[in-house]
Design a protein around this motif. Structure first.
Motif, mmCIF file in Angstrom:
data_model
loop_
_atom_site.group_PDB
_atom_site.id
_atom_site.type_symbol
_atom_site.label_atom_id
_atom_site.label_comp_id
_atom_site.label_asym_id
_atom_site.label_seq_id
_atom_site.Cartn_x
_atom_site.Cartn_y
_atom_site.Cartn_z
ATOM 1 N N GLN A 199 -28.145 53.045 -67.330
ATOM 2 C CA GLN A 199 -29.590 52.832 -67.251
ATOM 3 C C GLN A 199 -29.801 51.254 -67.831
ATOM 4 O O GLN A 199 -30.922 50.809 -67.039
ATOM 5 N N LEU A 200 -29.408 51.115 -68.634
ATOM 6 C CA LEU A 200 -29.701 49.648 -69.183
ATOM 7 C C LEU A 200 -29.002 48.473 -68.351
ATOM 8 O O LEU A 200 -29.784 47.514 -68.175
ATOM 9 N N SER A 201 -27.930 48.714 -67.543
ATOM 10 C CA SER A 201 -27.409 47.802 -66.748
ATOM 11 C C SER A 201 -28.164 47.786 -65.526
ATOM 12 O O SER A 201 -28.589 46.746 -64.884
ATOM 13 N N PHE A 202 -28.893 48.804 -65.168
ATOM 14 C CA PHE A 202 -29.873 48.947 -63.841
ATOM 15 C C PHE A 202 -31.220 48.181 -64.152
ATOM 16 O O PHE A 202 -31.718 47.515 -63.713
ATOM 17 N N GLN A 203 -31.734 48.589 -65.296
ATOM 18 C CA GLN A 203 -32.905 47.856 -65.935
ATOM 19 C C GLN A 203 -32.665 46.194 -65.768
ATOM 20 O O GLN A 203 -33.577 45.542 -65.721
ATOM 21 N N MET A 204 -31.443 45.861 -66.462
ATOM 22 C CA MET A 204 -31.250 44.304 -66.613
ATOM 23 C C MET A 204 -31.179 43.857 -65.030
ATOM 24 O O MET A 204 -31.828 42.925 -64.758
ATOM 25 N N MET A 205 -30.485 44.481 -64.141
ATOM 26 C CA MET A 205 -30.574 44.001 -62.905
ATOM 27 C C MET A 205 -31.892 43.921 -62.294
ATOM 28 O O MET A 205 -32.106 42.990 -61.312
ATOM 29 N N VAL A 206 -32.655 44.872 -62.469
ATOM 30 C CA VAL A 206 -34.110 45.093 -61.924
ATOM 31 C C VAL A 206 -35.039 43.695 -62.571
ATOM 32 O O VAL A 206 -35.605 43.003 -61.677
ATOM 33 N N GLU A 207 -34.441 43.353 -63.738
ATOM 34 C CA GLU A 207 -35.401 42.402 -64.520
ATOM 35 C C GLU A 207 -34.923 40.962 -63.937
ATOM 36 O O GLU A 207 -35.502 39.924 -63.870
ATOM 37 N N VAL A 208 -33.614 40.746 -63.574
ATOM 38 C CA VAL A 208 -33.216 39.590 -63.089
ATOM 39 C C VAL A 208 -33.661 39.234 -61.753
ATOM 40 O O VAL A 208 -34.151 38.466 -61.297
ATOM 41 N N ARG A 209 -33.876 40.452 -60.972
ATOM 42 C CA ARG A 209 -34.385 40.594 -59.664
ATOM 43 C C ARG A 209 -35.669 40.024 -59.678
ATOM 44 O O ARG A 209 -36.438 39.267 -59.150
ATOM 45 N N ASN A 210 -36.581 40.735 -60.671
ATOM 46 C CA ASN A 210 -38.120 40.324 -61.039
ATOM 47 C C ASN A 210 -38.069 38.814 -61.076
ATOM 48 O O ASN A 210 -39.056 38.220 -60.856
ATOM 49 N N LYS A 211 -37.372 38.228 -61.949
ATOM 50 C CA LYS A 211 -37.522 36.782 -62.409
ATOM 51 C C LYS A 211 -36.968 36.117 -61.276
ATOM 52 O O LYS A 211 -37.633 34.699 -60.943
ATOM 53 N N ALA A 212 -36.021 36.523 -60.425
ATOM 54 C CA ALA A 212 -35.698 35.375 -59.233
ATOM 55 C C ALA A 212 -36.974 35.512 -58.478
ATOM 56 O O ALA A 212 -37.166 34.563 -57.733
ATOM 57 N N ILE A 213 -37.415 36.514 -58.170
ATOM 58 C CA ILE A 213 -38.604 36.712 -57.206
ATOM 59 C C ILE A 213 -39.915 35.732 -57.829
ATOM 60 O O ILE A 213 -40.643 35.076 -56.989
ATOM 61 N N GLU A 214 -39.957 35.927 -59.102
ATOM 62 C CA GLU A 214 -40.977 35.166 -59.548
ATOM 63 C C GLU A 214 -41.060 33.672 -59.725
ATOM 64 O O GLU A 214 -41.705 32.943 -59.331
ATOM 65 N N THR A 215 -39.547 33.373 -59.638
ATOM 66 C CA THR A 215 -39.105 32.036 -59.473
ATOM 67 C C THR A 215 -39.376 31.487 -57.924
ATOM 68 O O THR A 215 -39.755 30.354 -57.861
ATOM 69 N N TYR A 216 -38.917 32.361 -57.184
ATOM 70 C CA TYR A 216 -39.099 31.856 -55.840
ATOM 71 C C TYR A 216 -40.579 31.812 -55.570
ATOM 72 O O TYR A 216 -41.029 30.593 -54.861
ATOM 73 N N ASN A 217 -41.324 32.603 -56.033
ATOM 74 C CA ASN A 217 -42.825 32.568 -55.582
ATOM 75 C C ASN A 217 -43.551 31.081 -56.348
ATOM 76 O O ASN A 217 -44.169 30.485 -55.772
ATOM 77 N N GLU A 218 -42.832 30.817 -57.485
ATOM 78 C CA GLU A 218 -43.589 29.775 -58.229
ATOM 79 C C GLU A 218 -43.147 28.455 -57.488
ATOM 80 O O GLU A 218 -43.928 27.424 -57.339
ATOM 81 N N ILE A 219 -41.780 28.308 -57.042
ATOM 82 C CA ILE A 219 -41.489 27.209 -56.162
ATOM 83 C C ILE A 219 -42.222 27.100 -54.903
ATOM 84 O O ILE A 219 -42.491 25.917 -54.484
ATOM 85 N N SER A 220 -42.447 28.168 -54.080
ATOM 86 C CA SER A 220 -43.041 28.197 -52.964
ATOM 87 C C SER A 220 -44.403 27.520 -53.183
ATOM 88 O O SER A 220 -45.061 27.158 -52.140
ATOM 89 N N ARG A 221 -45.346 27.850 -54.324
ATOM 90 C CA ARG A 221 -46.361 27.406 -54.333
ATOM 91 C C ARG A 221 -46.600 26.039 -54.716
ATOM 92 O O ARG A 221 -47.668 25.351 -55.000
ATOM 93 N N MET A 222 -45.289 25.419 -55.044
ATOM 94 C CA MET A 222 -45.355 23.925 -55.569
ATOM 95 C C MET A 222 -45.689 23.016 -54.428
ATOM 96 O O MET A 222 -45.642 23.309 -53.148
ATOM 97 N N GLN A 223 -46.689 21.975 -54.716
ATOM 98 C CA GLN A 223 -46.905 21.121 -53.711
ATOM 99 C C GLN A 223 -45.866 20.100 -53.537
ATOM 100 O O GLN A 223 -45.415 19.481 -54.551
#
Length: 102
Positions: free
Chosen positions: A77-101
């Motif tokens: 359960q903990l390893s799965f939760q960690m993987m989900v959080e890493v995915r969430n951070k990667a998506i958040e980073t991608y969205n932030e980069i895509s909003r850069m001018q």
């Protein structure tokens, strides 16, 4: 001995990073970010499979140690939760980069 040397760090002048290697997108060990993610997902999958196997053997009566079963379930359960959080951070980073001018 210098405190920096104790931590395994070297001064900037001593680093040996070639531009070719830094452009390839790989780590000093030669492993790319995609390879690291693939290994991490495989590791999480293996942990989940081991937990499932422990549960099945407990249900079948092959093992009586419920503590090991619970520990393997929590580890999965903990390893799965960690993987989900890493995915969430990667998506958040991608969205932030895509909003850069540019």
């Amino acid at each position: 001995m210098d405190p920096i040397e104790l931590n395994g760090l070297r001064p900037i002048q001593e680093t040996n990073i070639s531009p070719e290697r830094s452009l390839k997108g790989s780590s000093p060990s030669g492993e790319s970010f995609a390879d690291m993610l693939t290994k991490a997902v495989g590791s999480v999958d293996q942990t989940m499979k081991e937990s499932e196997q422990n549960i099945q053997s407990f249900i079948a009566g092959e093992t009586e140690n419920v503590h090991d079963v619970m520990i393997s379930m929590q580890r999965a359960q903990l390893s799965f939760q960690m993987m989900v959080e890493v995915r969430n951070k990667a998506i958040e980073t991608y969205n932030e980069i895509s909003r850069m001018q540019i």
